[in-house]
Design an enzyme around this catalytic site. Sequence first.
Site, mmCIF file in Angstrom:
data_model
loop_
_atom_site.group_PDB
_atom_site.id
_atom_site.type_symbol
_atom_site.label_atom_id
_atom_site.label_comp_id
_atom_site.label_asym_id
_atom_site.label_seq_id
_atom_site.Cartn_x
_atom_site.Cartn_y
_atom_site.Cartn_z
ATOM 1 N N CYS A 38 -25.106 22.455 -13.247
ATOM 2 C CA CYS A 38 -25.000 23.448 -12.168
ATOM 3 C C CYS A 38 -23.929 22.992 -11.175
ATOM 4 C CB CYS A 38 -26.351 23.574 -11.461
ATOM 5 S SG CYS A 38 -26.372 24.713 -10.046
ATOM 6 N N SER A 40 -24.054 23.048 -7.986
ATOM 7 C CA SER A 40 -24.581 22.379 -6.783
ATOM 8 C C SER A 40 -24.399 20.861 -6.877
ATOM 9 C CB SER A 40 -26.056 22.716 -6.584
ATOM 10 O OG SER A 40 -26.214 24.098 -6.377
ATOM 11 N N HIS A 43 -20.816 20.010 -6.139
ATOM 12 C CA HIS A 43 -20.479 19.998 -4.705
ATOM 13 C C HIS A 43 -20.721 18.598 -4.130
ATOM 14 C CE1 HIS A 43 -19.791 24.252 -4.514
ATOM 15 N NE2 HIS A 43 -21.057 24.620 -4.629
ATOM 16 N N HIS A 59 -30.714 18.815 -10.970
ATOM 17 C CA HIS A 59 -31.848 19.500 -10.339
ATOM 18 C C HIS A 59 -32.310 20.674 -11.182
ATOM 19 C CE1 HIS A 59 -28.286 21.755 -9.328
ATOM 20 N NE2 HIS A 59 -29.085 22.808 -9.227
ATOM 21 N N CYS A 164 -33.312 26.324 -12.425
ATOM 22 C CA CYS A 164 -32.356 26.684 -11.358
ATOM 23 C C CYS A 164 -31.702 28.026 -11.612
ATOM 24 C CB CYS A 164 -31.308 25.604 -11.086
ATOM 25 S SG CYS A 164 -30.193 26.133 -9.748
HETATM 26 P P1 NAD Z 1 -20.261 28.014 -11.732
HETATM 27 O O1 NAD Z 1 -19.158 27.057 -11.493
HETATM 28 O O2 NAD Z 1 -20.938 28.069 -13.056
HETATM 29 O O3 NAD Z 1 -19.751 29.513 -11.395
HETATM 30 C C1 NAD Z 1 -18.912 29.830 -10.317
HETATM 31 C C2 NAD Z 1 -17.994 30.978 -10.763
HETATM 32 O O4 NAD Z 1 -17.199 31.402 -9.665
HETATM 33 C C3 NAD Z 1 -17.054 30.607 -11.890
HETATM 34 O O5 NAD Z 1 -17.195 31.534 -12.948
HETATM 35 C C4 NAD Z 1 -15.680 30.699 -11.241
HETATM 36 O O6 NAD Z 1 -14.669 31.107 -12.169
HETATM 37 C C5 NAD Z 1 -15.927 31.742 -10.176
HETATM 38 N N1 NAD Z 1 -14.943 31.763 -9.099
HETATM 39 C C6 NAD Z 1 -14.208 30.753 -8.577
HETATM 40 N N2 NAD Z 1 -13.408 31.198 -7.576
HETATM 41 C C7 NAD Z 1 -13.639 32.540 -7.470
HETATM 42 C C8 NAD Z 1 -13.116 33.559 -6.628
HETATM 43 N N3 NAD Z 1 -12.210 33.294 -5.697
HETATM 44 N N4 NAD Z 1 -13.569 34.823 -6.804
HETATM 45 C C9 NAD Z 1 -14.501 35.107 -7.752
HETATM 46 N N5 NAD Z 1 -15.040 34.167 -8.575
HETATM 47 C C10 NAD Z 1 -14.612 32.904 -8.427
HETATM 48 O O7 NAD Z 1 -21.327 27.753 -10.576
HETATM 49 P P2 NAD Z 1 -22.906 28.064 -10.568
HETATM 50 O O8 NAD Z 1 -23.625 26.900 -11.131
HETATM 51 O O9 NAD Z 1 -23.104 29.423 -11.117
HETATM 52 O O10 NAD Z 1 -23.201 28.078 -8.998
HETATM 53 C C11 NAD Z 1 -22.609 29.062 -8.150
HETATM 54 C C12 NAD Z 1 -22.860 28.722 -6.694
HETATM 55 O O11 NAD Z 1 -24.254 28.864 -6.412
HETATM 56 C C13 NAD Z 1 -22.516 27.278 -6.319
HETATM 57 O O12 NAD Z 1 -21.988 27.238 -5.010
HETATM 58 C C14 NAD Z 1 -23.859 26.582 -6.353
HETATM 59 O O13 NAD Z 1 -23.891 25.421 -5.574
HETATM 60 C C15 NAD Z 1 -24.720 27.685 -5.792
HETATM 61 N N6 NAD Z 1 -26.147 27.584 -6.041
HETATM 62 C C16 NAD Z 1 -26.965 28.075 -5.084
HETATM 63 C C17 NAD Z 1 -28.338 28.060 -5.279
HETATM 64 C C18 NAD Z 1 -29.244 28.659 -4.266
HETATM 65 O O14 NAD Z 1 -30.445 28.396 -4.289
HETATM 66 N N7 NAD Z 1 -28.746 29.504 -3.392
HETATM 67 C C19 NAD Z 1 -28.861 27.506 -6.452
HETATM 68 C C20 NAD Z 1 -27.981 27.045 -7.419
HETATM 69 C C21 NAD Z 1 -26.637 27.090 -7.214
HETATM 70 ZN ZN ZN Z 2 -28.575 24.660 -9.475
#
Ligand code: NAD
Ligand code: ZN
Length: 364
Positions: A38, A40, A43, A59, A164
């Site tokens: 993931c 997160s 980051h 996680h 997650c």
């Molecule tokens: P990921 O890297 O799999 O997906 C992110 C996507 O965003 C990718 O497909 C990427 O190409 C795209 N992207 C990058 N720049 C972009 C832009 N300018 N415009 C549009 N798309 C763009 O990440 P993930 O594992 O899916 O996580 C996504 C986010 O959610 C992260 O910030 C993560 O930390 C967060 N997250 C939050 C929670 C929560 O509880 N709120 C839980 C898990 C993850």
């Molecule tokens: Zn996650």
Amino acid sequence: MKAAVLYEPGQPLVVEDIELDPPKAGEVHVKIGAAGICRSDLHVMKGEAAHLLPAVLGHEGSGTVLDVGQGVTRVKPGDRVILSFVPYCGHCHFCLTNRANLCDQHMSTPGTLFDKTTRLHKGNRRIHHYGKVACFAQEAVVPETGCIPVASDFPFPQAALIGCCVTTGVGAAIYNAKITPGSTVAVIGCGGVGLNVIQGARLQNAGKIIAVDVNEGKLEFAMRFGATHTVNPTLRDPVAAIKELTGGLGADYTFEVFGSSQTVQTAYLAARKGGTIVVVGLAPTGDNAAIDPVMLVRQEKTLKGSYYGSARPVVDMPVMVQLYQAGKIDIDGLITRTYRLDQINQAYKDIDGGDVGRGVITQF
Ligand code: NAD
Ligand code: ZN
């Protein structure tokens, strides 16, 4: 046992032998079965999110109970479990008001278990537990309330993803936004979490589901999970494109699922008057989005965050299991690559390099 340890931001994870102490009262010792890749965790690796170090990250996990501490009644050795990165105390204001995903006891003890100590160490050096899960390891000790039992034949990778990205994404659509049938939805960022927002929107019978991503491969992939239209912001202005696809209005619901001020602003501007913006992505610390407050007022927009899909993990993860078993959400199709624990740095290069779907560690 073997674990992947982050010592310093910007440095690769070190896969090495470290010690894991037995579970204390209310804790459970788990053999990890699968761990999802993931963003997160990335980051933290990049220093975009602060965390106590050294730490074992991971996680999004599942496993088998090996052993339980005193007083544990929810699970027994041999049980298969999904791990929750927000175990709950059951006593704080948020637990008592049906919002266990915001548990105060959990959030006030970052990097450790509930008693503010770690079971992880290397010699005398304390090693922290990310999200009280720390599943980039062969084994983990987690709070009992972070264990959600599943059937003994439920596959580990699918269970881990419910831990997650599935619950976060589907939950944001159904529990947080409560998308109404026929409405228009734009999802900005179509990685592991965004694809689940898309399938959550499909589950809610959204009318149009607009996938927005900078990577064409991700956009094609998003169509398999329910997207009806795609927009690549490197080719055209995403706000204008979303407005054009929604009769000039903007979308009823926009979801930010990457994690940056820029994409939050896109989500804010692309929501229609009276529309709802749900922020799921975690922007780097200090990357604050400029929001025009007058627009918020005069256009009656609703800007909200969603943590862990606004789900109550113990109650709602079994719902995700049922939705998967009934064929209403696809988890098998999300799992595009599997890795060994010692390939974890490659797995994170692949997520940043634009691999579609979700990578999962399945060999420890
Ligand atoms: P990921 O890297 O799999 O997906 C992110 C996507 O965003 C990718 O497909 C990427 O190409 C795209 N992207 C990058 N720049 C972009 C832009 N300018 N415009 C549009 N798309 C763009 O990440 P993930 O594992 O899916 O996580 C996504 C986010 O959610 C992260 O910030 C993560 O930390 C967060 N997250 C939050 C929670 C929560 O509880 N709120 C839980 C898990 C993850
Ligand atoms: Zn996650």
